[in-house]
Design a protein around this motif. Structure first.
Motif: not given
Ligand code: PRP
Length: 211
Positions: A4-8, A38-44, A157-161, A182-185
């Motif tokens: 995920f690359v959150p479009p913010h 911001l990324l942790i907010y999106e990842a959660s 499946k339990q891990i988000k980066v 799941h990767v958030y960058t």
């Protein structure tokens, strides 16, 4: 694996501040911390267990929903640079436990070595785990970190980066090895150079945060 690359616009803003070689150390660190927030907010989003109940407001009884404090998210910052990215984790997430991992990449071979491992021997089934490292370059470091978690009973499946910048070699490696991840960058850059730096990237995040 999902990336995920959150479009913010705020995420774009802080990535741009980090990219600028003129950004001084203190600002670099606070920009990394803001980006982490911001990324942790999106990842959660849709990830945290909740409990429901009723409370009395000053006016009436209301149905409410809280984050379940019995199931804290394990936050794993990868030292050094992950510290700044994880700084806001405990203010964004109401229930966390933090375990630090220290990994250093050899400048010649680019192989990571572990110099600090504070992980518990066993991680309870179903625990949500957030691994935080600003740069996913060759991918050696993040793969070594996730291997340590898998050894302790965690599934991918339990891990988000969460990372500030990710590059294709790291994403490819993660996808091959941990399909459930799941990767958030903040951004995906096109390549990694022969010295292991992401291009255009943001330089050495550890040195820029702490030098
Ligand atoms: C950097 C970065 C990542 C790693 C990424 O850390 O913060 O942890 O390299 O590289 P890779 O994907 O090719 O493994 P570094 O080893 O420079 O340590 P530092 O954070 O202490 O500067």
């Amino acid at each position: 694996m999902l990336v995920f690359v959150p479009p913010h616009p705020l995420i774009k803003h802080w990535v741009s501040v980090l990219r600028n070689e003129q950004t001084p150390c203190a600002i670099f660190k606070s920009a990394m911390s803001e980006l982490g927030r911001l990324l942790i907010y999106e990842a959660s989003r849709d990830w945290l267990p909740t409990i429901t109940g009723e409370i009395e407001t000053p006016v009436a009884v209301a149905s409410v929903e809280f984050i379940d404090p019995r199931e804290p998210v394990l936050v794993i910052p990868i030292l050094r640079a992950g510290l700044a990215l994880a700084e806001q984790a405990s203010s964004v997430l109401p229930a966390t436990k933090t375990y630090h991992l220290g990994l250093r990449r050899d400048e010649e071979t680019l192989e990571p070595s572990i110099y600090l491992n504070n992980l518990p021997d066993k991680i309870p089934e179903g625990t949500r785990v957030l691994v935080v490292d600003p740069m996913l370059a060759t991918g050696g470091t993040i793969v070594a970190a996730i291997d340590l978690l898998i050894e302790r009973g965690v599934t991918s499946k339990q891990i988000k980066v969460v990372s500030a910048v990710a590059a294709p070699p790291a994403l490819q490696k993660l996808n091959n090895k941990f399909p459930g991840l799941h990767v958030y960058t903040g951004i995906i850059d096109p390549e990694v150079n022969e010295k292991g730096f992401i291009v255009p990237g943001l330089g050495d995040a550890g040195d820029r945060s702490f030098a």
